[in-house]
Structure formats: C-alpha cells, structure tokens
Design a protein around this motif. Structure first.
Motif, mmCIF file in Angstrom:
data_model
loop_
_atom_site.group_PDB
_atom_site.id
_atom_site.type_symbol
_atom_site.label_atom_id
_atom_site.label_comp_id
_atom_site.label_asym_id
_atom_site.label_seq_id
_atom_site.Cartn_x
_atom_site.Cartn_y
_atom_site.Cartn_z
ATOM 1 N N ARG A 552 30.891 24.017 42.800
ATOM 2 C CA ARG A 552 31.310 25.368 43.202
ATOM 3 C C ARG A 552 30.424 26.420 42.538
ATOM 4 O O ARG A 552 30.288 26.442 41.312
ATOM 5 N N THR A 553 29.875 27.299 43.367
ATOM 6 C CA THR A 553 29.043 28.399 42.863
ATOM 7 C C THR A 553 29.918 29.615 42.597
ATOM 8 O O THR A 553 30.823 29.919 43.380
ATOM 9 N N VAL A 554 29.643 30.304 41.489
ATOM 10 C CA VAL A 554 30.358 31.545 41.172
ATOM 11 C C VAL A 554 29.322 32.649 40.941
ATOM 12 O O VAL A 554 28.417 32.484 40.123
ATOM 13 N N VAL A 555 29.474 33.758 41.703
ATOM 14 C CA VAL A 555 28.646 34.949 41.490
ATOM 15 C C VAL A 555 29.589 36.030 40.995
ATOM 16 O O VAL A 555 30.491 36.468 41.719
ATOM 17 N N LEU A 556 29.378 36.449 39.744
ATOM 18 C CA LEU A 556 30.326 37.332 39.076
ATOM 19 C C LEU A 556 29.678 38.662 38.682
ATOM 20 O O LEU A 556 28.562 38.690 38.170
ATOM 21 N N ILE A 557 30.400 39.746 38.944
ATOM 22 C CA ILE A 557 30.013 41.059 38.421
ATOM 23 C C ILE A 557 31.094 41.470 37.431
ATOM 24 O O ILE A 557 32.278 41.452 37.758
ATOM 25 N N SER A 558 30.682 41.825 36.227
ATOM 26 C CA SER A 558 31.662 42.258 35.236
ATOM 27 C C SER A 558 30.979 43.100 34.163
ATOM 28 O O SER A 558 29.794 42.904 33.854
ATOM 29 N N HIS A 559 31.748 44.053 33.626
ATOM 30 C CA HIS A 559 31.251 44.855 32.501
ATOM 31 C C HIS A 559 31.775 44.321 31.169
ATOM 32 O O HIS A 559 31.474 44.881 30.122
ATOM 33 N N ARG A 560 32.597 43.266 31.248
ATOM 34 C CA ARG A 560 33.136 42.677 30.023
ATOM 35 C C ARG A 560 32.233 41.534 29.571
ATOM 36 O O ARG A 560 32.189 40.476 30.206
ATOM 37 N N PHE A 561 31.515 41.717 28.492
ATOM 38 C CA PHE A 561 30.532 40.738 28.058
ATOM 39 C C PHE A 561 31.177 39.492 27.452
ATOM 40 O O PHE A 561 30.534 38.440 27.352
ATOM 41 N N SER A 562 32.441 39.595 27.090
ATOM 42 C CA SER A 562 33.154 38.408 26.617
ATOM 43 C C SER A 562 33.287 37.410 27.755
ATOM 44 O O SER A 562 33.359 36.194 27.539
ATOM 45 N N THR A 563 33.313 37.931 28.987
ATOM 46 C CA THR A 563 33.385 37.096 30.193
ATOM 47 C C THR A 563 31.986 36.673 30.620
ATOM 48 O O THR A 563 31.728 35.503 30.908
#
Length: 606
Positions: A552-563
């Motif tokens: 499974r591919t995941v493309v993630l946008i986030s401003h939380r660097f812990s994630t």
C-alpha cells in the motif's frame, strides 16, 4: 453603457428563445410522449371553449328573444339550452383533467430539471468547477435554474392554447369585419413591448448582480452556520454581519423595485391604449345593433369573440414576454449544461490491474491554474514506488495540495506528464484508476447518515460489511466514541435529524479517515488527515498506517513533523519546486529547509 445595451431586447434573444424552446421540447418529448399528447389534446379542447360558449350563448339569446316575442317554446331553443348545459358540464370535466395533467407535468418537470442539474454538477471535473469563468454562471443556475426551466416549459403549452384561441377568434370575427382583428392587434402590441423590456431588465439585474448574490449567500450562511455563529457572538460581530447582509439585500431589492415601478407605469399606459382600441370596436358593434339590425345574441357572440381575441393576443404577447425573460435564464442553464470537460476522459482508456499497486512518476511536470500565468509547480520530477510512505512538506502555498490534485487528475499538467505504471495518466481509464485511490482532503465531507453508512460510503460498489466498518473505525480511532453513543454504529449523525448526535470536528475527521480505511485502496492520499485530532489519537492512527499491507502506497501532506518523520521518504517543496528528497535522518544532516522547520517545531515543545 454596457448595462443599457443589455437591457434592450434583441432579435438574438428571440432566436435563443425559440432554440431553447425546441431543445427543451425535444428533451421532454423523448421521455413523455403520452403525457404530451394528452396535454395537447386537453389544451386544444380548453382553448376552443370560449368561442363555443360565446356561439351557443349568442344563439340561445337570439332564440330567447324570438321565443319571447312569439310566446313559443321552440325546438332550437331547447337544443341551445341543452348545448349550453352540456358545455358547462364538459368544461368542468376538462378543467379537472387539465388540472390533473398540469400537476403531473409539473412534477415531471421538477424531477427532470432537478436531476438534469444534479447530474451535470456530478459530472463536472474539478478544473471546470473551480474555473472563475464559470462561477457567476454556476451561481445564477443554482439560484433560479430549475424553476425557470419549469416555467419556460409550462408556458409552451400556454402558448399553444393562446394560438388556438386566437385562431378560433379570428374565424369567428371573419363573419363580422376583417379590420376588427387589426384594431385588436394594434391595441395589444404595446403589452408585448412592455413585457419584453421588463424581461430583459429583470435578467440584466440578475446577471449583473451575480457576484453580489454570492456575497449575500456567503454572509447569510455565516449567520445560520453553528460554527460561524459561535465566532460571530464571541467577536461581537452578529449585528455587523446582519447589517452587511441587509445592505446587500436592500441594494438588490432597490434595483428590482426600480424596474417594477417602471414596468407598472408602462403597463398602465399599454392597458389604456388597449382599452381605447376595444372601445372603438364596441361602439361599432353597438351601432350595428341600433342601425343595421344585428341581433342581441349575435352582438353578444361578437363581443365574446373580441374578448377572446384580446385575451388570446394579450395572453400570447404576455407569455412571449415572460418566455423571453425565462429564456434568458434558461440560456444560462443550457450554457451550464454545455460546459465541456477540461479534463477529458479517453474514449478507450487503459484499465489498470485492480490487484496491483502501480508505480507513480512525475516527469518534468509544471502547472498553472486557469486564467493564471504563474507556475504553481515547476519541473517536478518524482518517483513513488509501490508500498512507499511518502510525505510532502513545505510552507502554505508551496504547491503540495496542487501536486495531489494533479495526482488525482483533477487537473492536467500544462507541461510534462504523470505516469501510472508507465502509462500516461491522460490515457488511463479514470474509473479503474479511482478504484485504486482513497483520499482524505483538508476540506472533507461530513455525511449525516447512520455511522455505519457514513463509513461504508467509502466503497459503495460493494455490499456494506459490518465487520469491515468496525475494523475501519478502530484503525481511525473512531470506535471509542462510536461505542459511547446510544445506537453505536446505527447512530444517526447530525442533530437536525431525529435522535441525531453532532460529532466534534475531530470526530468528523476520524470518521472521514475511517471511510478511507474502509475503501482499502492501493494508494492512500492524505492531506492533513489529523489536523483536528489530538496528539495521542494521531500517534495511534499513524501506527495503524504503518501496519498497512506492504504494497500500500501512502502520500501524506502534514505540518506535524512528529508524523512526517515516520515516512520512508520526505519531499520538501518550495515555491513549486522539489528542493529536498530523502529520509528524515538524511534531511536533518543536510541542514537545509527541512532541518530548520523540524528544529523550529521541536523547539516549541521544549
């Protein structure tokens, strides 16, 4: 100057009216032939009743006068009495049938116009939807599209009736004097001109005020939306917003009142002119009775015929005027229905293997939004292998969400191409491609269904699975609050429904994430998926994302660097360009933008 030109009715407007009438008639005819036949038949019978009634009534009066003079109850008198009573009965019967068919036709038009619009909205690609050129058109269609179509369609039958009445009145008056018809036409022509001018003015206001109307509805919704209402109260802005809405509404109403006032004056003058024409005819007929022996019954018949002719002509012109007005709006509807797809689907698209996670390649991709020359993305080169967990990082406006939109093919690149397993995305069958995607965007939808339905809508092509709903809820950390609700997975969402509950913003987002898990896609596209979720729940969710099947591919946008740090690879986008590409550890060593942003955020937790 431009507004004045818009206000004048034109030959082009008339041509569009007949073109719209023909197009709409074809649509209705294709689906409701028996109903149209019945409506036309009843309309025809209803239309000849006025002249038939005048003729029978005139004959009855003549026979009554003669019978009174001779003191004889003649057979013709009996026949006319029976005919008169029969016409009253049949007219009542036809009137009831007419009302029934009118109701059936209205219900059909309501359904047809609503679904015609909804289907078009559903088929619009995002590029077309967001195009500024279409915004005013979409707003106008939302406000008055469906009921204008209904009005316009119904008036086609009223037009048919008036034409039959007109023909029957002309035939009746041919037994009197030919010039009576000319006088009546001269008397009612001003009404046509007045209605055409009014129709154009009304549309011009609606057209020129489309943006004002958008602002009006935007501000009104702020007052009626619970989340906005809370902020308005705290910031003490309720009175301010009511004042703004009132000013916008008053401005629009003022313009409408101005044209209505002008219309009243013109309509009064046109009616006065028509009455003068009627007076000339009445004087002539009275003179015929006194000096030429025209029978009272015949006088009544001709007066009725003149009334029918006037009514038919004025009704015809009124309908043409209002049809002209409605047609201007219907033209907008057809313009909306004719919006062409910007992101066109291939005639024979290549289907993707539903069991395989494809490789994604951005090859020299650049993009600008419609009506803008500014490049939002510039020469993007990026490969995402099956099973990779990739995070996109950058400040607001860097181009991260735009890249996601291109990946979803909401837009096409202006330069370069996107390859899915080596095939150009433009050549791939979108339905087979979308079946592999599961997405959660920043502005996700809240479905006010039962909980299990709100989650199960993630994959409606399959029968709802209760066990899969439960698994998806646990993965998104939704199961905890769902189990606390009275009806659990059968709980109605939305307080506006009986027994409904109103989830918090964080709970809504978890339910949206549960939909993505329920879909079980090959490619997860997550744009700020935990922006409204607490840190503890976020950690659990990303732990579940980490345990997804390896393909499974995941493309993630986030401003939380812990994630973000948990991703296999992190892509930094600045001003539409990829400036860094690597793992968390590697990018920290590079000590560039990513390292600075990470340290800045980490500092806030120290």
């Amino acid at each position: 100057m431009e507004t004045e030109k818009k206000e004048k009715f034109s030959i082009k407007g008339f041509r569009e009216m007949f073109e719209n009438s023909f197009r709409l008639s074809r649509i209705i005819w294709a689906e409701r032939k028996p109903l149209i036949f019945s409506f036309l038949a009843v309309s025809f019978v209803s239309s000849i009743f006025p002249i038939l009634s005048s003729a029978v009534r005139g004959g009855l009066i003549n026979e009554l006068v003669q019978a009174a003079q001779l003191k004889v109850f003649s057979n013709p008198l009996v026949i006319f009495v029976i005919l008169n009573l029969s016409l009253i009965f049949v007219r009542s019967l036809v009137g009831s049938l007419d009302q029934y068919l009118d109701k059936v036709f209205y219900m059909y038009l309501e359904e047809k116009s609503q679904f015609m619009m909804l289907e078009k909205f559903g088929s619009l690609d995002i590029d077309s939807f967001e195009n500024p050129k279409h915004q005013n058109l979409i707003q106008k269609v939302k406000e008055s599209g469906t009921w204008r179509i209904q009005n316009f369609a119904e008036k086609q039958f009223y037009l048919f009736r008036r034409l039959i009445e007109l023909i029957s009145a002309i035939i009746a008056l041919s037994f009197a004097e030919w010039w009576i018809f000319i006088i009546v036409i001269i008397g009612v022509v001003p009404n046509l001109i007045v209605e055409l001018r009014y129709g154009r003015r009304a549309w011009t206001i609606h057209d020129s005020k489309a943006e004002t109307k958008r602002r009006y509805w935007h501000l009104s919704n702020k007052l009626s939306n619970i989340n906005s209402a809370v902020e308005l109260k705290i910031f003490q802005n309720t009175a301010k917003f009511i004042s703004l809405v009132k000013d916008l509404f008053s401005g629009f109403q003022k313009d409408q009142f101005t044209i209505d006032k002008k219309h009243l004056k013109e309509e009064t003058l046109a009616s006065a002119f028509g009455q003068i024409a009627s007076g000339i005819i009445y004087v002539y007929l009275v003179r015929k009775v006194i000096f030429e022996g025209l029978q009272i019954g015949s006088f009544t018949f001709f007066v009725g015929a003149v009334g029918t002719l006037e009514g038919a002509l004025s009704g015809l012109f009124w309908i043409l005027g209002r049809n002209y007005q409605d047609s201007l709006f219907v033209t907008d509807v057809f313009k909306f229905l004719d919006i062409k797809q910007v992101v066109s689907k291939p005639v024979e698209g290549k289907a993707l293997d539903p069991t395989k996670t494809p490789k994604i390649v951005f090859e020299n991709v650049s993009f600008s939004y419609p009506d803008s020359k500014e490049r939002v993305l510039k020469n993007i080169n990026l490969e995402i292998n099956p099973g990779e967990k990739v995070a996109l990082v950058g400040v607001n406006g860097a181009g991260k969400t735009t890249l996601i939109k291109l990946l979803c093919r909401f837009y096409d690149p202006v330069k370069g191409r996107i390859l899915i397993d080596g095939q150009d995305l433009k050549e791939i069958d979108l339905e087979s491609y979308y079946s592999l995607l599961g997405a959660l965007f920043q502005e996700y939808s809240n479905y006010r269904f039962l909980v299990k339905e709100a989650i199960g809508i993630g994959r409606t092509s399959e029968e709802l699975s209760s066990s899969k709903v439960g698994q998806s809820a646990r993965k998104s950390d939704s199961d905890d609050f769902i189990e606390r609700w009275k009806d659990k997975y059968s709980q109605q969402l939305g307080k506006e429904f009986t027994g409904g509950v109103e989830p918090s913003i964080g709970q809504w987002q978890k339910l949206a994430l549960a939909r993505a898990f329920y879909r079980d896609p090959k490619i997860y596209i997550l744009d700020e998926p935990t922006s409204s979720i607490d840190a503890q729940a976020e950690a659990k969710i990303f732990e579940k994302l980490g345990k997804l099947p390896k393909d499974r591919t995941v493309v993630l946008i986030s401003h939380r660097f812990s994630t973000v740090r948990k991703a296999n690879r992190i892509i930094v986008i600045e001003n539409g360009k990829i400036t860094e590409n690597g793992s968390h550890e590697r990018l920290l060593k590079n000590n560039k933008t990513y390292a600075k942003l990470f340290k800045l955020q980490a500092k806030g937790y120290q």
